[in-house]
Write an enzyme that holds these catalytic residues in place. Sequence first.
Site, PDB file in Angstrom:
ATOM      1  N   CYS A  82       0.811  -1.223   0.000  1.00 52.87           N
ATOM      2  CA  CYS A  82       0.000   0.000   0.000  1.00 52.87           C
ATOM      3  C   CYS A  82       0.841   1.269   0.000  1.00 52.87           C
ATOM      4  O   CYS A  82       0.436   2.296  -0.555  1.00 52.87           O
ATOM      5  CB  CYS A  82      -0.929   0.031   1.214  1.00 52.87           C
ATOM      6  SG  CYS A  82      -1.683  -1.562   1.621  1.00 52.87           S
ATOM      7  N   CYS A  85       1.698   3.743  -3.021  1.00 49.89           N
ATOM      8  CA  CYS A  85       0.717   4.724  -3.508  1.00 49.89           C
ATOM      9  C   CYS A  85       0.203   5.641  -2.396  1.00 49.89           C
ATOM     10  O   CYS A  85      -0.059   6.815  -2.618  1.00 49.89           O
ATOM     11  CB  CYS A  85      -0.483   4.012  -4.125  1.00 49.89           C
ATOM     12  SG  CYS A  85      -0.011   3.057  -5.565  1.00 49.89           S
ATOM     13  N   HIS A  86       0.011   5.086  -1.191  1.00 49.46           N
ATOM     14  CA  HIS A  86      -0.603   5.888  -0.125  1.00 49.46           C
ATOM     15  C   HIS A  86       0.430   6.527   0.803  1.00 49.46           C
ATOM     16  O   HIS A  86       0.051   7.267   1.715  1.00 49.46           O
ATOM     17  CB  HIS A  86      -1.563   5.017   0.698  1.00 49.46           C
ATOM     18  CG  HIS A  86      -2.711   4.492  -0.120  1.00 49.46           C
ATOM     19  ND1 HIS A  86      -3.773   5.273  -0.501  1.00 49.46           N
ATOM     20  CD2 HIS A  86      -2.934   3.268  -0.650  1.00 49.46           C
ATOM     21  CE1 HIS A  86      -4.630   4.544  -1.219  1.00 49.46           C
ATOM     22  NE2 HIS A  86      -4.141   3.324  -1.332  1.00 49.46           N
ATOM     23  N   MET A 123      -8.104   1.460  -6.775  1.00 52.20           N
ATOM     24  CA  MET A 123      -7.819   0.619  -5.604  1.00 52.20           C
ATOM     25  C   MET A 123      -8.066  -0.842  -5.983  1.00 52.20           C
ATOM     26  O   MET A 123      -9.137  -1.193  -6.468  1.00 52.20           O
ATOM     27  CB  MET A 123      -8.756   1.054  -4.462  1.00 52.20           C
ATOM     28  CG  MET A 123      -8.682   0.182  -3.241  1.00 52.20           C
ATOM     29  SD  MET A 123      -7.144   0.420  -2.324  1.00 52.20           S
ATOM     30  CE  MET A 123      -7.453  -0.726  -0.977  1.00 52.20           C
ATOM     31  N   HIS A 362       9.775  10.789 -12.122  1.00 49.01           N
ATOM     32  CA  HIS A 362      10.234   9.401 -11.995  1.00 49.01           C
ATOM     33  C   HIS A 362      11.586   9.203 -12.681  1.00 49.01           C
ATOM     34  O   HIS A 362      12.606   9.400 -12.063  1.00 49.01           O
ATOM     35  CB  HIS A 362       9.168   8.447 -12.531  1.00 49.01           C
ATOM     36  CG  HIS A 362       9.441   7.019 -12.219  1.00 49.01           C
ATOM     37  ND1 HIS A 362       9.340   6.509 -10.955  1.00 49.01           N
ATOM     38  CD2 HIS A 362       9.843   5.982 -13.006  1.00 49.01           C
ATOM     39  CE1 HIS A 362       9.665   5.225 -10.961  1.00 49.01           C
ATOM     40  NE2 HIS A 362       9.983   4.882 -12.202  1.00 49.01           N
ATOM     41  N   HIS A 405       7.187   6.457 -19.541  1.00 55.90           N
ATOM     42  CA  HIS A 405       8.223   5.748 -18.787  1.00 55.90           C
ATOM     43  C   HIS A 405       9.432   5.592 -19.700  1.00 55.90           C
ATOM     44  O   HIS A 405       9.572   4.581 -20.403  1.00 55.90           O
ATOM     45  CB  HIS A 405       7.708   4.378 -18.318  1.00 55.90           C
ATOM     46  CG  HIS A 405       8.598   3.752 -17.293  1.00 55.90           C
ATOM     47  ND1 HIS A 405       9.786   3.136 -17.616  1.00 55.90           N
ATOM     48  CD2 HIS A 405       8.503   3.675 -15.940  1.00 55.90           C
ATOM     49  CE1 HIS A 405      10.366   2.691 -16.510  1.00 55.90           C
ATOM     50  NE2 HIS A 405       9.608   3.016 -15.480  1.00 55.90           N
TER      51      HIS A 405
HETATM   52 FE1  DHE Z   1      12.951   0.936 -11.772  1.00 54.91          FE
HETATM   53  C1  DHE Z   1      15.255   3.071 -13.228  1.00 54.91           C
HETATM   54  C2  DHE Z   1      12.058   3.379  -9.586  1.00 54.91           C
HETATM   55  C3  DHE Z   1      10.363  -0.992 -10.686  1.00 54.91           C
HETATM   56  C4  DHE Z   1      14.022  -1.607 -13.757  1.00 54.91           C
HETATM   57  N1  DHE Z   1      13.514   2.873 -11.503  1.00 54.91           N
HETATM   58  C5  DHE Z   1      14.487   3.560 -12.198  1.00 54.91           C
HETATM   59  C6  DHE Z   1      14.605   4.879 -11.631  1.00 54.91           C
HETATM   60  C7  DHE Z   1      13.712   4.958 -10.599  1.00 54.91           C
HETATM   61  C8  DHE Z   1      13.022   3.710 -10.516  1.00 54.91           C
HETATM   62  C9  DHE Z   1      13.483   6.153  -9.692  1.00 54.91           C
HETATM   63  C10 DHE Z   1      15.563   5.953 -12.111  1.00 54.91           C
HETATM   64  C11 DHE Z   1      16.905   5.763 -11.471  1.00 54.91           C
HETATM   65  C12 DHE Z   1      17.892   6.821 -11.943  1.00 54.91           C
HETATM   66  O1  DHE Z   1      17.914   7.138 -13.136  1.00 54.91           O
HETATM   67  O2  DHE Z   1      18.633   7.356 -11.109  1.00 54.91           O
HETATM   68  N2  DHE Z   1      11.440   1.160 -10.396  1.00 54.91           N
HETATM   69  C13 DHE Z   1      11.262   2.241  -9.615  1.00 54.91           C
HETATM   70  C14 DHE Z   1      10.116   2.053  -8.754  1.00 54.91           C
HETATM   71  O3  DHE Z   1       9.711   2.805  -7.847  1.00 54.91           O
HETATM   72  C15 DHE Z   1       9.410   0.866  -9.246  1.00 54.91           C
HETATM   73  C16 DHE Z   1       8.222   1.358 -10.074  1.00 54.91           C
HETATM   74  C17 DHE Z   1       8.813  -0.070  -8.195  1.00 54.91           C
HETATM   75  C18 DHE Z   1       9.695  -0.503  -7.063  1.00 54.91           C
HETATM   76  O4  DHE Z   1       9.155  -0.882  -6.013  1.00 54.91           O
HETATM   77  O5  DHE Z   1      10.915  -0.474  -7.209  1.00 54.91           O
HETATM   78  C19 DHE Z   1      10.469   0.260 -10.158  1.00 54.91           C
HETATM   79  N3  DHE Z   1      12.307  -0.961 -12.149  1.00 54.91           N
HETATM   80  C20 DHE Z   1      11.251  -1.561 -11.601  1.00 54.91           C
HETATM   81  C21 DHE Z   1      11.103  -2.919 -12.048  1.00 54.91           C
HETATM   82  O6  DHE Z   1      10.236  -3.749 -11.660  1.00 54.91           O
HETATM   83  C22 DHE Z   1      12.116  -3.133 -13.095  1.00 54.91           C
HETATM   84  C23 DHE Z   1      11.411  -3.243 -14.443  1.00 54.91           C
HETATM   85  C24 DHE Z   1      12.958  -4.396 -12.892  1.00 54.91           C
HETATM   86  C25 DHE Z   1      13.918  -4.337 -11.754  1.00 54.91           C
HETATM   87  O7  DHE Z   1      15.083  -4.667 -11.971  1.00 54.91           O
HETATM   88  O8  DHE Z   1      13.535  -3.991 -10.649  1.00 54.91           O
HETATM   89  C26 DHE Z   1      12.898  -1.842 -13.003  1.00 54.91           C
HETATM   90  N4  DHE Z   1      14.375   0.773 -13.232  1.00 54.91           N
HETATM   91  C27 DHE Z   1      14.678  -0.387 -13.889  1.00 54.91           C
HETATM   92  C28 DHE Z   1      15.777  -0.139 -14.789  1.00 54.91           C
HETATM   93  C29 DHE Z   1      16.121   1.208 -14.656  1.00 54.91           C
HETATM   94  C30 DHE Z   1      15.225   1.756 -13.664  1.00 54.91           C
HETATM   95  C31 DHE Z   1      16.393  -1.176 -15.732  1.00 54.91           C
HETATM   96  C32 DHE Z   1      17.222   1.965 -15.398  1.00 54.91           C
HETATM   97  C33 DHE Z   1      16.802   2.234 -16.791  1.00 54.91           C
HETATM   98  C34 DHE Z   1      17.829   2.999 -17.577  1.00 54.91           C
HETATM   99  O9  DHE Z   1      18.037   2.652 -18.743  1.00 54.91           O
HETATM  100  O10 DHE Z   1      18.417   3.945 -17.027  1.00 54.91           O
END
Ligand code: DHE
Length: 585
Positions: A82, A85-86, A123, A362, A405
């Site tokens: 939760c 989002c919350h 939700m 983001h 994204h």
């Molecule tokens: Fe990420 C980048 C946050 C889920 C793979 N992800 C980022 C960035 C943020 C972020 C803030 C930028 C970082 C930067 O540039 O300094 N990601 C989040 C979340 O909050 C989220 C939605 C959920 C969570 O609880 O983490 C989340 N992210 C994921 C995944 O499920 C992914 C697909 C698989 C994984 O490895 O966790 C994932 N995020 C990535 C990747 C990048 C990324 C591969 C970098 C991409 C790039 O080319 O720079």
Amino acid sequence: MFTRATTLKRSLLGTAALLLAGGLAPALAQDNSHGSDAAAAYSPSMTTLGEIRVEVPGMKPGDPVMTDAEFQAATKIYFERCAGCHGVLRKGATGKPLTPDITREHGYDYLESILTYGSPAGMPNWGTSGQLSEEQINMMARYLLLEPPAPPEWGMPEMLDSWEVIVAPEDRPTEKMNDINIENLMSVTLRDAGQVALIDGDTLEIRSIIDTGYAVHISRISASGRYLMVIGRDGLVNMIDLWMENPDTVAKIKMGMEARSVETSKYEGYEDKYVIAGAYWPPQYVIMDGDTLEPLKIVSTRGNIYDEQTYHPEPRVASILGSHYAPEFIVNVKETGKILMVDYSDLKNLKTVEIEAERFLHDGGLDSTHRYFMVAANARNKIAVVDTKEGKLTALVETEGQTPHPGRGANFMHPVFGPVWSTSHLGDESIALIGTDPEGHPEQAWTLVDSFYGLGGGSLFIKTHPNSDHLYVDAPLNPDEDTSASVAVFKISEMDGDRETEEDYTVLPIGEWAGIEGGQPRVVQPEFNKQGTEVWFSVWNSKDQESAIVVVDDATLELKKVIKDPRLITPTGKFNVYNTQKDVY
Ligand code: DHE
């Protein structure tokens, strides 16, 4: 490999996207099972916080009865499912606030019902979907009537306690001790193993597997290209020395309790001097020494939302980039909608330019000149553009899609519009192109010059390379299995720039090429080798199933190699050393 016709795209794939936009998109963007499947795993899940023991607030007369065990169990569920989002403190983020003044007004029955059946506003139906049992729903409804517990802070004493210099700078090699072509090395996130795999981009062999933080997230490289920084969701930063005979961790530190971003100083004269990491909890960033990760400066991001000017107790740090135009880090604060230009030239007298942008910042990246920074305010469907030379907001551009994204986005020379930066979307199938050349193409600069359809909604990453004529767009979170296992490839030189017509694309069945039996492998994050001749894809399966990396020849779009190894557990992000170091994307 096959090419899809425009009409097919609009009708069949449009339907999938509409379904996604109307039905699933809120679930994806806001919340759903947060379980082990890829789509669920995308919503922020405070899994590390879920592991801690919290203090039970003092009970008052009239409070619902809850045992300590129930309170801890409910807190774990709340943080994991939760809080994304919350908010950790229940003050609201993309979801509504759930503080006791509000929940008590609604009452127990209302809470039990909305937890069971969900709501059209996004939700999830935790009860009827079977993700929470009747007892758990009952427990969560009582929990929400109580004061929220506050997880502990993580300041200098905690950081220093966790800080470890494994190989001191003076004991490290003075020259490269291995035969690896470091610039073409790929750091691959092995998400659920809490490791990275270093894969040789020349030989396609795994050179080493290194333990990192929990649910490891991204890798970044120091300006010199020597040190690789990796951050786990538990805030653990690993500093890996690529000059060692066998590259390994030389320093590590836990800089927060929930984190997602790490970056290094890139400005001339400050190469390898500092490392910065940003946390979701506590809401803060920390600047560390570039040789040892010694924490030097911790800055809280708590503060007021840019437009309402109301206080937000937990604005999370999202993406961070090192500026090439000034000794500054570009720090994106999600809930307050502020982009901070943090001047690291004098940490004692820290100067920060605070740019009002848009809420829910983001991910993002630089344009091809590295002067402009483009970041998605994803829940607002906008891209904020910052001039890193002037330290000012240049524009806010609507993408006309749902939940942009970009990762770091993709820059290319469009045949009609000149230099553009592009993003795909999580909530629909559109791909947005934004002009980035105010000198040569002033009419197009900072406007949406084109928008066309890709494979389907659920896209996370888009990529090209200056030496490539192809734009690759994934769709790993698309509900359709074939779509989530494929990639769309657009030919850049054939883009006509006509907004009325669609661009044709080729579909690469990467998942099928990987030849994996079982699970639902999703194809995620295209990443180029240094030369821009090969593009790599992760075929991301659940942790007890086989996964793979698929390497495609960019010129012919043919399969070059499937890399399989029992150690490749849940590969997701891939970071080529040279492209990451130089911001080539
Ligand atoms: Fe990420 C980048 C946050 C889920 C793979 N992800 C980022 C960035 C943020 C972020 C803030 C930028 C970082 C930067 O540039 O300094 N990601 C989040 C979340 O909050 C989220 C939605 C959920 C969570 O609880 O983490 C989340 N992210 C994921 C995944 O499920 C992914 C697909 C698989 C994984 O490895 O966790 C994932 N995020 C990535 C990747 C990048 C990324 C591969 C970098 C991409 C790039 O080319 O720079």
